[in-house]
Write an enzyme that holds these catalytic residues in place. Sequence first.
Site, short mmCIF file in Angstrom:
data_model
loop_
_atom_site.label_atom_id
_atom_site.label_comp_id
_atom_site.label_asym_id
_atom_site.label_seq_id
_atom_site.Cartn_x
_atom_site.Cartn_y
_atom_site.Cartn_z
N THR A 83 5.53 -8.56 -1.75
CA THR A 83 4.16 -8.23 -2.17
C THR A 83 4.17 -8.13 -3.69
O THR A 83 5.18 -7.72 -4.27
CB THR A 83 3.69 -6.90 -1.57
OG1 THR A 83 2.54 -6.43 -2.29
CG2 THR A 83 4.76 -5.83 -1.66
N CYS A 196 -1.00 -12.60 -5.65
CA CYS A 196 -1.07 -11.90 -4.37
C CYS A 196 -0.45 -12.84 -3.37
O CYS A 196 -0.77 -14.04 -3.36
CB CYS A 196 -2.52 -11.58 -4.01
SG CYS A 196 -2.72 -10.89 -2.35
#
Length: 230
Positions: A83, A196
């Site tokens: 992430t 992202c």
Amino acid sequence: MKTIGVIGGMSWESTAEYYQEMNKQVKERLGGLHSAECMIYSVNFAEIERYQAEGEWDKAGQVLAEAGKKLELAGADVIVLATNTMHKVIDQIDMATEIPIIHIADATADAIKAHGLHRVALLGTKYTMEQEFYKGRIAEQDLEVLVPNETDQNRIHQIIFEELVLGEFHEKSRQYYIDVINQLVQQGAEGVIFGCTEIGLLIKSHDVTVPVFDTSQIHVTRAVDYAIER
């Protein structure tokens, strides 16, 4: 081959891409029946997202640090945090473990510099776009980072949390992202960071006119480099 430990689940859709890409790259490089030696600790994203929204970053960091310790105890030789946003708490994981952690922003900055670029756009969660823990680290590599205006940041963030992390990919949202990227290109961006891990599931390199830096793929490549180096 070294064992890659993945802290995932943020979201599980992008973590699945990490797993697939790791095995694909190992097979491409080593051939035959080779696949990645890896393990995944997938956290409950609902808990992490709640801590994000409440600004309880230390609590989120504690959850991920525990995940890192469990991977280390299970035999991982290196950790990747699957992430971008939660790299805000990577120091907590680093302090809790003794094995290396590959920072996604460092790998991304190296990829940008290898392309000879100096000014790049960044799309990601609002936390990633507005705070310095990520774009500041890239800027330390003598790179300029452009981000969308506040209105676009809010909409990009909303699409991530209300669609992408739920595995929903809509043409209207894809076009919105492309329009924002084109605006940043007009402002001088020479490339764009998919900051992202879900963005690369929505739009692809052929959708835009500048080089794309898909952080998931870049991160995996660096991890595989580490795992198979002699």
